[in-house]
Motif scaffolding. Structure first.
Motif, mmCIF file in Angstrom:
data_model
loop_
_atom_site.group_PDB
_atom_site.id
_atom_site.type_symbol
_atom_site.label_atom_id
_atom_site.label_comp_id
_atom_site.label_asym_id
_atom_site.label_seq_id
_atom_site.Cartn_x
_atom_site.Cartn_y
_atom_site.Cartn_z
ATOM 1 N N ASP A 1 0.835 -1.195 0.000
ATOM 2 C CA ASP A 1 0.000 0.000 0.000
ATOM 3 C C ASP A 1 0.872 1.249 0.000
ATOM 4 O O ASP A 1 1.925 1.283 0.647
ATOM 5 C CB ASP A 1 -0.899 0.023 1.248
ATOM 6 C CG ASP A 1 -2.016 -1.001 1.140
ATOM 7 O OD1 ASP A 1 -2.203 -1.543 0.035
ATOM 8 O OD2 ASP A 1 -2.679 -1.256 2.151
ATOM 9 N N PRO A 2 0.469 2.305 -0.715
ATOM 10 C CA PRO A 2 1.268 3.539 -0.721
ATOM 11 C C PRO A 2 1.277 4.176 0.659
ATOM 12 O O PRO A 2 0.344 3.998 1.445
ATOM 13 C CB PRO A 2 0.543 4.418 -1.749
ATOM 14 C CG PRO A 2 -0.856 3.898 -1.766
ATOM 15 C CD PRO A 2 -0.763 2.426 -1.508
ATOM 16 N N LYS A 3 2.322 4.930 0.952
ATOM 17 C CA LYS A 3 2.460 5.580 2.248
ATOM 18 C C LYS A 3 2.729 7.065 2.065
ATOM 19 O O LYS A 3 3.551 7.460 1.243
ATOM 20 C CB LYS A 3 3.616 4.960 3.060
ATOM 21 C CG LYS A 3 3.442 3.475 3.367
ATOM 22 C CD LYS A 3 2.266 3.207 4.287
ATOM 23 C CE LYS A 3 2.153 1.716 4.605
ATOM 24 N NZ LYS A 3 0.955 1.447 5.439
ATOM 25 N N GLY B 1 3.795 8.182 7.064
ATOM 26 C CA GLY B 1 3.784 6.740 7.228
ATOM 27 C C GLY B 1 2.419 6.096 7.146
ATOM 28 O O GLY B 1 2.298 4.883 7.283
ATOM 29 N N LYS B 2 1.373 6.862 6.883
ATOM 30 C CA LYS B 2 0.023 6.313 6.846
ATOM 31 C C LYS B 2 -0.418 6.091 5.400
ATOM 32 O O LYS B 2 0.033 6.782 4.483
ATOM 33 C CB LYS B 2 -0.963 7.266 7.538
ATOM 34 C CG LYS B 2 -0.673 7.484 9.015
ATOM 35 C CD LYS B 2 -1.685 8.443 9.604
ATOM 36 C CE LYS B 2 -1.388 8.709 11.092
ATOM 37 N NZ LYS B 2 -2.328 9.678 11.670
ATOM 38 N N ASN C 1 -9.730 12.561 -2.073
ATOM 39 C CA ASN C 1 -8.776 11.551 -1.596
ATOM 40 C C ASN C 1 -7.555 11.505 -2.496
ATOM 41 O O ASN C 1 -6.416 11.392 -2.019
ATOM 42 C CB ASN C 1 -9.443 10.174 -1.567
ATOM 43 C CG ASN C 1 -10.596 10.098 -0.592
ATOM 44 O OD1 ASN C 1 -11.584 9.414 -0.833
ATOM 45 N ND2 ASN C 1 -10.504 10.806 0.523
ATOM 46 N N MET C 2 -7.768 11.570 -3.799
ATOM 47 C CA MET C 2 -6.665 11.466 -4.758
ATOM 48 C C MET C 2 -5.718 12.659 -4.637
ATOM 49 O O MET C 2 -4.493 12.491 -4.613
ATOM 50 C CB MET C 2 -7.242 11.373 -6.176
ATOM 51 C CG MET C 2 -6.214 11.241 -7.279
ATOM 52 S SD MET C 2 -6.988 11.037 -8.905
ATOM 53 C CE MET C 2 -7.719 12.662 -9.119
ATOM 54 N N VAL C 3 -6.274 13.871 -4.544
ATOM 55 C CA VAL C 3 -5.428 15.071 -4.436
ATOM 56 C C VAL C 3 -4.652 15.066 -3.126
ATOM 57 O O VAL C 3 -3.474 15.441 -3.085
ATOM 58 C CB VAL C 3 -6.307 16.336 -4.557
ATOM 59 C CG1 VAL C 3 -5.479 17.590 -4.272
ATOM 60 C CG2 VAL C 3 -6.911 16.422 -5.948
ATOM 61 N N ALA C 4 -5.291 14.593 -2.044
ATOM 62 C CA ALA C 4 -4.609 14.552 -0.752
ATOM 63 C C ALA C 4 -3.442 13.569 -0.749
ATOM 64 O O ALA C 4 -2.553 13.660 0.092
ATOM 65 C CB ALA C 4 -5.602 14.194 0.358
ATOM 66 N N ALA C 5 -3.438 12.619 -1.696
ATOM 67 C CA ALA C 5 -2.393 11.587 -1.738
ATOM 68 C C ALA C 5 -1.322 11.875 -2.780
ATOM 69 O O ALA C 5 -0.553 10.979 -3.135
ATOM 70 C CB ALA C 5 -3.038 10.227 -2.009
ATOM 71 N N LEU C 6 -1.248 13.110 -3.292
ATOM 72 C CA LEU C 6 -0.295 13.431 -4.359
ATOM 73 C C LEU C 6 1.142 13.078 -3.984
ATOM 74 O O LEU C 6 1.942 12.688 -4.838
ATOM 75 C CB LEU C 6 -0.379 14.931 -4.694
ATOM 76 C CG LEU C 6 -1.489 15.338 -5.669
ATOM 77 C CD1 LEU C 6 -1.558 16.850 -5.801
ATOM 78 C CD2 LEU C 6 -1.245 14.708 -7.034
ATOM 79 N N ALA C 7 1.476 13.197 -2.697
ATOM 80 C CA ALA C 7 2.864 12.981 -2.273
ATOM 81 C C ALA C 7 3.339 11.557 -2.516
ATOM 82 O O ALA C 7 4.543 11.311 -2.606
ATOM 83 C CB ALA C 7 3.010 13.336 -0.790
#
Length: 1483
Positions: free
Chosen positions: A1306-1308, A1312-1313, A1363-1369
């Motif tokens: 799973d991506p982190k 770390g979450k 959700n997608m934009v918040a996970a850009l990193a």
């Protein structure tokens, strides 16, 4: 049930009685009572109650009892009649117990405890083994309990009841064992999982006790939770024994409970259906429900460590659960079990229970009433009471006679010009909490029973806390009345207190509840029959002492923590020892007089016209008071805690000259209140003070003037007595003497104010300096005020001609203009390495307009680690398992690229690596800003695995580097026969280790001198692990001379693996058959006529010797023919068996499809094929498309040069689970890629199109010719993919997954979450069709590892765009969301909305029951087995054909041999030997 008597022919055996009566006395002579629940192979169940004095019973007799009982049940129950017939006469009948032990001969009664129900499963040899059984559990409750059911039951109360059960289960897991409770809520299902001790079929831990009202053991444990140590965390919440079934039925229509214990390795299931139970409760005297037994799932084993309970509730009543609100509510209810300070010996906050709601740990939730309230409480001491309550013993009473409670009183001070309780309410409303309370009616008593919050127990005050209605006759009483509103009492009780049925409040009429509510009141113990002992940590208190100590604590907290006196907005005048304290309403010797005050987010000022509402305070009881604000009085010096605040106002009927007067002179200022009023500041807090507009004021003034001829509110000569004296800048705190003078105007000097004689400032680059205070002194040494703010520059001098930049400087003067403050100075530089290691610099403060020049020594240290470089970089050829990096450095930099300071401790975390000679993960930075890892880091990850190294500082990951070790595969190159003769040898078996491209890796070369140990280990059942044989690798290859095949028939398996890298392994299976030996061949009837009795031929006969020589020289050919014949026979048997298994499986699929029709799912095949057929038709209808031509050719089964080598079109490889996902993935790929054609090889790909000599397309050949024959054309470009040549995924697959999904982590995020809303990787969300799952490359790779991975790579799928934009990193290869969001690999956004014509077929998404889903899953499994049988039949047919061809060839050679021997036979015919018959070999 009728009684039955079974007589046994054995006279030594006694009679055995079958009866309904379970209460027989074991001493009656009949024997012990045994109870059995038999789960039958058609999904039904029966109960047996036996009485026997014997220790065993024949299996057949026991089965007869079961059969008779089943037939009785079948007559009465219609649902049982619809079940399939049981094969009672099958010789393969056997019983299985909870431990999977099979019983075939004798039932040993000694193995079963009497008067307990034992579950046995009957198997009649059918492959259709059910997992669910009708009427498996009897949940009939005590009728009295039905009268105790709660009348009002909310969603929160119901889900808390289920969590109560889970909490009690996990609480006793052991001190160091994980205690996990996981809640998941969605519109389709609510699930509660715990890893407690679990339940099974035993009487002690029976699953029935969960579902049967009144049977729970939890309610019997209440007495164990009385007493103990606060906060009484002993979760024996059970009171009534119906929490589980009633709560689950309140939440939804259907419930499934799955549970497993560590002793019984099976998962027992219980099914509840609300309508079914209600119907039965009205019509029958029993509540029986279905159950089941199954194997545990992989995720259940991982989370549970051997035992668990999971409650799944389907079709929930509440569809749209606010998950954030639910998390906050559950954290409030179970707060001490989630975060607790009392259980730690060191006072640290620990987490007793791991609570998760929809994947989020509740320790990470910041909201909720409890957390918000704790945040705003003061840090002062709590007022703590311990109560022990008891009731005088009454004869015959069963009620518990003792109870205990701890009361913690917490103070919420007035800070930052607002009540803390008001801040709490504002925060809760902002967080979406439905709070109907305000400051006045805020719940100031909350109650926890055994650590669990009772949400509805929101009391206002305990009697001794309540000052609201007490008369205020002193200044002390006024303070107590106001401060009493700033206290909250937290009550923590043990199990002696009884809750209501929903466990949301204490039982209102319980004597202990009444005693607690009346604590400190005038009601005597005799009136309540409850004795209450009140104590603190040191002594026992009487009610009068309690009230006195509580008031003292209130005053202490007010003095230390309230900031009511810090609300002034202007420069105050300080009055020392005012003469008329009582009239002013103050008690301190120092008071500050302000003209402007801010309170409750608004300003009140001198001259403002106000109205004091009646009842606001003393003196305003009967009427509203109109007045003008004059001054505000704040006790104490600025910054002092505590103190009172008063409002001085002049009533409208008092002339200005008779109001309050402030005299400021050279000596101490004085304050005369005159005829003005002093009001407490609480009139603002209570909103009893309001503005008055000019119209209302004039109307009120007009009424007063009509009653009096005196002019009101006009200027008075007395007003001129007020003086204002300039230059009053300070007041001596000693108050003994006051001297006011003007400083000299001559030039003086500037000094930096510090307590040290040799100050040295320390600052870290990027952070702010401490505030610098500069004072000005005249030539006499007197401190003088600054007239203006001078123009000041600040800079850091590091060395000659080297300065560091200073940013963000703010310059302010103190309110008395005596001190110049320099604030918020930030130094930035990337040149700190030049002043290592001392980092000494000089802070220079100067001004061009005034003679200000100060130099202050300081040290500027580097910042914390933000950038890390790994030097030298790890190369690909170093990523070998076991490799030790001889030279490796971690270079640490701060934000500005300065090396960090020496000695800084860094945490290094590794995965797939090992740190040698270092037992800690902490490392210190050296004097060069580096960490030396040379010779310390060893790669331990295996081939194809991942490894990473991370640098963590202050729990923040500042660096992480991930590596993937190249994949290596061990394969066998020589051909191993599928069938071998028993006792033979497998010779010259060759193995090699290859890379992902199929090239042999020559680095695998065994060399003892260089310590390069590369050996192949062979393990089999013929020898133990210690006796395993090893062979050396030479340049990537290893040859095994021979492996002995066992002498018995069956399957022989041996495993080959690398001695060091055990992940490089493969298993080889060979079918062993027993061949005929020479003696057996001699006895074959088909060959007897052709055999000579060679031993009787005369050795002296030349012709005979010649004949013997010919026969002996070719005798082996006869053996070969015999062996081939046996092989052919054995293969024919295998082939017939495979055909039989295939036919059985096909029949089973038909039966399952017929069963699933009862669930009204329509045509079962349409669930898997209809949408794909529609998409095929859709593609076929497209014009000018190559994929359209190929679909048409495929339908017509038209044979040509390339169709056999075409796998298909991308869009038709498989299906997805939702229309939203189908549309989004189709948009991401685009129509060109969705219509891409997949060929097996590059040769096939280029054969689809041919060209003329001039380079133009030849439309008369290849695919274009086929299109023309169909009346179509291909006149636009199309994508073709070569299956064998695609660069594949280099990693592992998910274990036990039939879809061969990729094992991607799973991506982190940087914290770390896993990102919220992450659903999975797109490459794993396309379910390949069953016939495509067996499509493989020469290397054994499937379509997912090649085609799908090349199209999607590691594209993420999220629920929403947010959700997608918040996970850009953490997005590398792009992402999509179900609501249409698309991010490409390079970070490009794809906006707008598309409606693709071609998309992946969508699997059926209708909501079906778990039983139907289970049948559908079994159908898919059967279909997969059917494919395996078909593959096996194909291979067996090929082998059989091969052996038949060999047999024909050898037979032909043998006939030729017989023709050669014929002349010799004719010679022997003339010279016969006595007793030797002549045999015609040709025949």
């Amino acid at each position: 049930m009728e009684k039955a008597l079974i007589n046994n022919s054995n006279p030594r055996k006694r009679k055995l009685v079958l009866s309904d009566d379970e209460d027989h006395d074991n001493d009656s002579g009949i024997g012990k009572v045994l109870r059995f629940k038999i789960l039958l192979p058609n999904g039904t169940s029966v109960e047996l109650t036996l009485q026997s004095s014997e220790n065993e019973m024949p299996f057949g007799d026991f089965i007869s009892l079961v059969r008779d009982q089943y037939l009785e049940v079948r007559k009465k129950c219609q649902s049982v009649k619809k079940k399939r017939e049981i094969n009672w006469k099958d010789g393969g009948l056997f019983l299985e117990d909870a431990f999977d032990a099979k019983i075939r001969n004798v039932i040993q009664f000694k193995n079963y405890m009497p008067n307990k129900c034992h579950i046995l499963r009957l198997n009649d040899g059918s492959s259709d083994v059910p997992q669910t059984f009708e009427n498996m559990w009897d949940l009939t409750p005590d009728t009295d309990l039905l009268l105790e059911l709660p009348e009002e039951y909310t969603f929160e109360a119901a889900i808390a009841d289920l969590i109560d059960n889970a909490l009690q289960a996990v609480w006793f897991n052991g001190k160091n064992n994980r205690k996990l409770i996981r809640v998941y809520a969605s519109k389709d299902k609510i699930s509660i999982f715990d890893n407690g001790s679990g339940m099974d079929d035993s009487n002690e831990n029976s699953l029935v006790k969960w579902g049967k009202m009144g049977a729970s053991l939890h309610r019997l444990s209440k007495s164990q939770a009385i007493g103990g140590k606060p906060p009484y965390l002993m979760p024996y919440f059970g009171m009534y024994g119906y929490g589980g079934p009633i709560a689950s039925m309140h939440l939804g229509r259907r419930t499934r409970v799955c549970s497993m214990t560590k002793h019984v390795k099976k998962v027992y299931m219980l099914f509840l259906q609300r309508e079914a139970l209600l119907n039965r409760s009205n019509s029958e005297a029993t509540w029986k429900t279905n159950g089941g037994i199954r194997e545990p799932l992989k995720d259940e084993i991982m989370d549970s460590h051997g035992s668990f309970t999971k409650v799944d509730i389907y079709e929930p009543k509440v569809k749209d659960v606010d998950i954030d609100k639910l998390r906050c509510q559950l954290k409030d209810i179970y707060f001490p079990y989630i975060q607790n300070d009392d259980l730690s010996d060191r006072g640290k906050t620990i987490t007793p229970i791991e609570f998760k709601v929809n994947g989020v740990d509740l320790t990470e939730i910041q909201g909720g009433e409890v957390a918000t309230t704790n945040l705003h409480s003061c840090n002062g001491p709590e007022f703590v009471l311990q109560l022990h309550l008891s009731i005088a013993q009454d004869r015959g009473s069963r009620e518990l006679q003792e109870a205990n409670a701890r009361l913690r009183f917490v103070y919420f001070p007035f800070t930052e010009r607002k009540e803390s309780i008001e801040k709490i309410l504002e925060k809760l409303i902002a967080d979406g909490c439905m709070i109907k309370e305000n400051f006045d009616n805020f719940s100031r008593v909350s109650i926890r029973r055994l650590g669990r919050l009772l949400p509805d127990s929101r009391w206002s005050f305990l009697p001794f806390m309540d000052f609201r209605n007490k008369r205020v006759n002193s200044h002390r009483a006024s303070i107590l009345k106001r401060c009493s509103m700033r206290v909250k009492c937290y009550v923590e009780t043990d199990a002696g207190f009884k809750p209501i049925q929903s466990k949301m409040d204490l039982a209102h009429h319980n004597p202990f509840t009444i005693a607690l509510k009346n604590l400190g009141s005038k009601i005597s113990d005799k009136e309540t029959d409850v004795s209450v002992e009140i104590s603190t940590a040191t002594k026992i208190l009487t009610p009068l002492q309690l009230e006195k100590e509580y008031q003292e604590w209130l005053l202490q907290m007010h003095r230390k923590y309230d900031e009511e006196a810090d609300a002034g907005e202007d420069k105050p005048v300080i009055v020392v020892s005012p003469a008329n304290k009582n009239a002013l309403g103050i008690s301190e010797d120092v008071v500050r007089v302000h003209r402007v005050l801010k309170r409750k987010d608004r300003s009140w000022s001198h001259g403002q016209r106000i109205k004091v509402l009646k009842g606001a305070c003393v003196g305003c009881h009967n009427n509203n008071v109109y007045a003008t604000i004059e001054y505000f009085l704040l006790e104490g010096f600025e910054g002092d805690a505590g103190g009172e605040a008063r409002i001085i106002c002049r009533p409208i009927d008092i002339p200005d000259g008779n109001g309050c007067s402030l005299y400021v002179s050279d000596e101490n200022p004085t304050l005369d209140i005159g005829r003005s009023l002093s009001l407490p500041i609480s009139v603002i807090d209570k909103e009893k003070l309001v503005d008055v507009d000019s119209i209302e004021w004039e109307n009120r003034l007009s009424k007063i003037q009509q009653k009096s001829l005196t002019s009101v509110d006009s200027p008075s000569p007395n007003h001129c007595k007020r003086k204002q004296v300039d230059g009053v800048n300070s007041i001596s705190k000693s108050f003994d003497k006051r001297v006011i003078g003007k400083p000299s105007q001559c030039a003086g000097k500037y000094e930096l104010l510090t307590d040290e004689q040799s100050p040295e400032l320390d600052v870290r680059v990027g952070s702010t300096f401490p505030t610098l205070s500069i004072a000005y002194y005249d030539i006499h040494g007197n401190q003088a005020p600054f007239q203006t703010i001078p123009d000041v520059t600040v800079k850091i001098r590091a060395a000659k001609d080297m300065y560091f930049k200073v940013h963000g400087i703010k310059i302010r003067l103190a309110t008395d203009r005596m001190i110049l403050k320099i604030m918020d100075s930030v130094v930035t530089s990337n040149e700190l390495d030049k002043i290592r290691p001392g980092y000494r610099t000089t802070l220079v403060i100067a001004s061009e307009k005034v003679p200000l020049s100060l130099s202050v020594p300081c040290r500027v240290f580097p910042g914390f680690p933000e950038h890390v470089e790994l030097k030298p970089k790890i190369k690909e050829d170093q990523l070998l398992p076991g490799f030790i990096f001889k030279e490796l450095m971690l270079e640490m930099f701060d934000t500005y690229r300065n090396h960090v300071s020496e000695g800084m401790e860094i945490n290094i975390a590794v995965a797939g690596f090992e740190m040698l000679n270092h037992c800690s993960t902490l490392y210190k930075v050296d004097d060069k800003g580096k960490i030396n890892l040379s010779g310390l880091l060893k790669l331990t990850a295996g081939y194809g695995e991942n490894a990473s190294i991370s640098v963590v500082f202050h729990n923040k990951t500042v660096f992480k580097q991930e590596y993937t070790i190249a994949r290596r595969i061990l394969r066998i190159t020589s051909e191993v026969p599928a069938i071998c003769a028993a006792g033979c040898e497998l010779e010259n078996i060759e193995f090699e280790i290859v890379n992902i491209g199929g090239e042999v890796d020559a680095k695998f070369h065994h060399n003892d001198q260089d310590c390069q140990f590369h050996m192949l280990t062979i393990k089999s059942d013929l020898f133990n692990a210690e006796e395993s044989i090893r062979y050396t690798f030479k340049h990537g290859r290893c040859t095994i001379p021979s492996i002995h095949v066992p002498d018995i028939e069956g399957t022989f398996c041996f495993e080959a693996s690398h001695s060091q890298f055990t992940e490089l392994c493969l298993a080889v299976k060979v079918q062993v058959i027993k061949m005929l030996i020479a003696e057996d061949v001699a006895q074959l009837p088909s060959l007897e006529e052709n055999l000579f009795p060679l031993q009787e031929i005369s050795p002296f006969n030349h012709e005979s010797n010649l004949m013997i020589s010919v026969l002996n020289s070719d005798g082996k050919k006869l053996d070969d023919i015999c062996q081939l014949g046996m092989k052919i026979k054995r293969y024919e048997e295998y082939l017939n068996k495979a055909h039989d298994d295939k036919a059985v499986t096909e029949q089973e699929i038909l039966v399952l499809q017929d069963n699933v029709k009862h669930y009204q799912l329509g045509n079962i095949d349409s669930l898997f094929t209809n949408t794909k057929e529609e998409m095929t038709t859709k593609i076929e209808s497209m014009e000018n498309s190559a994929s359209s031509v190929l679909c048409s050719l495929s339908k017509k089964n038209q044979q040509n040069d390339f169709m056999d080598e075409i796998i298909g079109v991308v869009a038709l490889l498989g299906s997805v689970q939702s229309p939203e996902l189908s549309r989004t993935l189709a948009e991401y790929l685009g129509e060109v890629q969705m219509l891409g054609v997949i060929c097996r090889s590059f040769k096939t790909a280029i054969s689809l199109e041919r060209y003329k000599q001039n380079g133009e397309i030849d439309y008369a050949s290849a695919l274009h010719a086929e299109a023309a024959s169909l009346g179509k054309s291909v006149n636009k470009r199309f994508l073709v993919m070569s299956f064998e040549d695609i660069r594949p995924y280099n990693g592992y697959l998910q274990e036990y997954d039939t879809q061969r999904k990729l094992a991607l982590p799973d991506p982190k995020l940087p914290n770390g979450k896993t990102p919220a809303g992450f659903m999975g990787y797109a490459v794993n969300m396309v379910d390949l069709d069953t016939h495509h799952l067996k499509t493989r490359t020469a290397m054994g790779l499937g379509l997912r590892e090649t085609v799908l991975f090349s199209l999607f790579k590691k594209v993420h799928v999220y629920k929403t765009r947010e959700n997608m934009v918040a996970a850009l990193a953490c997005i590398e290869d792009g992402a999509v969301s179900l609501d249409g969001g698309i991010i490409r690999e390079n970070g490009t956004l794809s906006l707008g909305y598309g409606n693709p014509f071609v998309y992946f077929p969508c699997a059926n998404t209708m909501d079906i029951s778990p039983e139907a889903k289970e049948i559908l899953t079994r159908i898919e499994e059967k279909k997969a087995n059917l494919l395996m049988f078909e593959e096996g039949i194909t291979k067996l047919t090929e082998r059989l054909q091969k052996y038949r061809q060999k047999f024909e060839k050898k037979k032909e050679k043998y006939i030729n041999l017989m023709d050669t021997i014929q002349p010799l036979a004719e010679v022997l015919e003339h010279k016969p030997v006595i007793g030797t018959p002549v045999v015609d070999l040709v025949d």
